[in-house]
Scaffold this active site. Structure first.
Site, PDB file in Angstrom:
ATOM      1  N   GLY A 151       0.820  -1.206   0.000  1.00 22.62           N
ATOM      2  CA  GLY A 151       0.000   0.000   0.000  1.00 22.62           C
ATOM      3  C   GLY A 151       0.854   1.255   0.000  1.00 22.62           C
ATOM      4  CB  CYS A 159       3.959   4.583   7.187  1.00 20.30           C
ATOM      5  SG  CYS A 159       5.355   3.455   6.961  1.00 20.30           S
ATOM      6  CG  ASN A 203      12.867  -9.352   5.856  1.00 17.19           C
ATOM      7  OD1 ASN A 203      13.814 -10.072   5.659  1.00 17.19           O
ATOM      8  ND2 ASN A 203      11.785  -9.768   6.491  1.00 17.19           N
ATOM      9  CB  SER A 204      10.790  -2.460   7.062  1.00 20.07           C
ATOM     10  OG  SER A 204      10.566  -1.131   6.666  1.00 20.07           O
TER      11      SER A 204
END
Length: 534
Positions: free
Chosen positions: A102, A220, A380-381
């Site tokens: 998103g 976020c 796994n940002s």
């Protein structure tokens, strides 16, 4: 597995029954076109990929090394190139998915232009991207099969190994894989969530990820100001998604329930508790409250509630939101996870502030005390500074072990000193990189992570590669910047993109023209095509 010759036989019978009107139809050509378009609708894709994902989940339950992976893609072409690369390098697409973020839809696909990850983009952009991704993945199938058909024709003409090529066609592995699609917080109430979920499933999504933030105040997961909803509200949206799957006949569709409670300190609602110990009362128990004696302790407009026999007032901020007590974050995460799994969710997503296997395992093990087969989808940002965080972990561990750290800068005042490039070849940096390299294996084994994804990697790869090319091309390198750093690499890596005409469908179009027009076909390829030089 398909049977190429059986398809031809079936279509030969159909053609025979429609003669003479179908005299211009070649049964083998028709069979080829059928096999090139195995999935006729998005629901066909959703049903197929849901089965694939369920099988993968069962395999992981038996062996944690069988975890799955994906990269977030913001365009059909990036998803296509990812899956083509996986198939070329790994020789299979098994356990490889696509993630639809998103965040990237907001940043890259909205008609409003770049937007933050706050559910402000058009909700229809999400199912449209799902459909686009599967269009590109199906085109990858068509292209690869077209090459096999040409090889088959050549083998027949020159006495080659027809059986071997036919076997490749029969055992062809599709590029169509599961998509885990982000529905944010549902883009509205339960009905809005249901309607959007239907559109996403009809486009091909077999797995929908939904989060427990307030829809109209969604943030976020790696930003401040997150506001969660009571469990009853979230479970209603999980039910809405499940009803959408069932209505459309995707009985084994997957729901990923995401909790942001580890980083969320606010709530918008005080739910109504009907009996002691119910979900509402458990949610209320986490509120930051002040004990009162009676109505005289309340200011105008303030609310009083009774918790554990004590009259108190919840702390309300100037924006009318209520805050949770500090230190309740992990307990709220565990309750969110257990409640979601017990009420219809299939997988969990715990949004953490750092990539630490021990921290994740602590939470998952607590959940597994009540739901033994609980499994995670883990982000796994790119919002994590992976280099810094893992160098910090190694430095801290070595410090605890009493190792000599005099060769390294002291990060106690400024942790970013560990990012210095001068450390890249050091033992500490190598150990940290080793931990990063093994993070997915370790997380799958020790922390219940079934699926590892990177939410927005193709956002960063597009930015990085464009920056490198622009620096050289508009600088002293000129055309060499493209030739050396792009085209030469494509050729040597044997990427399909170097033959961009073929990848875009030119040769498939020529094949179809031959089917439709025979010798009268006007083709774009041939000896004069500059693509032949590659």
């Amino acid at each position: 597995m398909t049977n190429y010759n059986a398809h031809i036989d079936t279509l030969s019978s159909l053609r025979q029954s429609n003669l003479p009107q179908w005299q211009g139809i070649n049964s083998e050509y028709a069979a080829r076109m059928q096999l090139q378009n195995r999935f006729k609708t998005g629901l066909d894709i959703a049903k197929y990929t849901a089965k694939v994902m369920r099988e993968d989940m069962a395999a992981y339950d038996g062996d944690s090394s069988q975890y799955t992976q994906s990269l977030g893609c913001w365009h059909g072409f990036t998803a296509q190139q990812m899956m083509m690369a996986i198939k070329r390098h790994q020789k299979t697409t098994k356990r490889s998915y696509v993630y639809l973020s998103g965040w990237m839809v907001a940043a890259l696909r909205s008609e409003f232009g770049p937007l933050p990850d706050q559910s402000m983009h058009e909700k229809t952009a999400v199912p449209m991207l799902i459909e686009e991704i599967y269009t590109f993945l199906k085109q990858a199938d068509a292209r690869e099969l077209d090459h096999l058909y040409k090889a088959l024709d050549e083998a027949k003409a020159q006495g080659g190994d027809v059986a071997a090529i036919t076997a490749q066609i029969d055992n062809f592995e599709t590029h169509v894989v599961p998509i885990i699609a982000d529905i944010d917080a549902g883009f509205g109430n339960e009905e809005a969530t249901y309607l959007l979920a239907k559109k996403m499933i009809e486009a091909g999504a077999c797995a929908i990820q939904i989060e427990n933030q307030v829809s109209d105040a969604k943030q976020c997961g790696h930003q401040a100001g997150k506001v969660t909803v009571p469990h009853e509200d979230f479970l209603a949206k999980i039910n809405a998604v499940r009803y959408a799957f069932l209505e459309l006949g995707v009985d084994d569709g997957i729901i990923v329930a995401r909790t942001d409670s580890l980083g969320a300190s606010l709530t918008q609602k005080i739910p109504v508790s009907k009996e002691a110990g119910d979900l509402a009362s458990q949610y209320l128990s986490f509120l930051d409250t002040q004990p009162i004696s009676g109505g005289d302790d309340l200011l105008e407009g303030e609310t009083a509630i009774k918790l554990n026999g004590q009259l108190c007032k919840p702390v309300r901020l100037d924006n009318s939101l209520y805050q949770f007590r500090a230190g309740t974050e992990k307990d709220r995460v565990v309750l969110d996870c257990v409640t979601s799994l017990q009420h219809g969710a299939d997988l969990l997503w715990i949004e953490t502030e750092k990539p630490n296997v021990e921290q994740i395992a602590e939470l998952v093990n607590r959940v597994r005390e009540q739901v033994p087969n609980a499994k995670l989808v883990y982000n796994n940002s790119p919002s994590f500074n992976w280099t810094l965080k893992f160098r910090e972990q190694v430095y801290s561990q070595w410090q605890q072990d009493g190792r000599d750290l005099s060769a390294y800068p002291d990060p106690s005042q400024d942790p970013k000193v560990l990012m210095d490039a001068s450390l890249d070849g050091s033992e500490l940096a190598k150990e940290a990189d080793h931990y990063v390299q093994n993070f997915q294996r370790d997380g799958a084994r020790e922390a219940g992570i079934f699926h590892h994804l990177i939410t927005l990697p193709t956002y960063h790869t597009a930015a990085l590669s464009t920056d490198i090319l622009a620096e050289g091309y508009f600088g002293d390198l000129g055309m060499l910047a493209y030739v050396r750093d792009v085209q030469r690499q494509e050729i040597r890596r044997e990427q399909a993109s170097v033959k961009h005409q073929d990848l875009a469908g030119s040769n498939i179009g020529d094949t179809h023209k031959e089917y439709f027009c025979g010798e009268n076909a006007l083709k774009a390829g041939g000896e004069a095509n500059t693509m032949n030089q590659f």
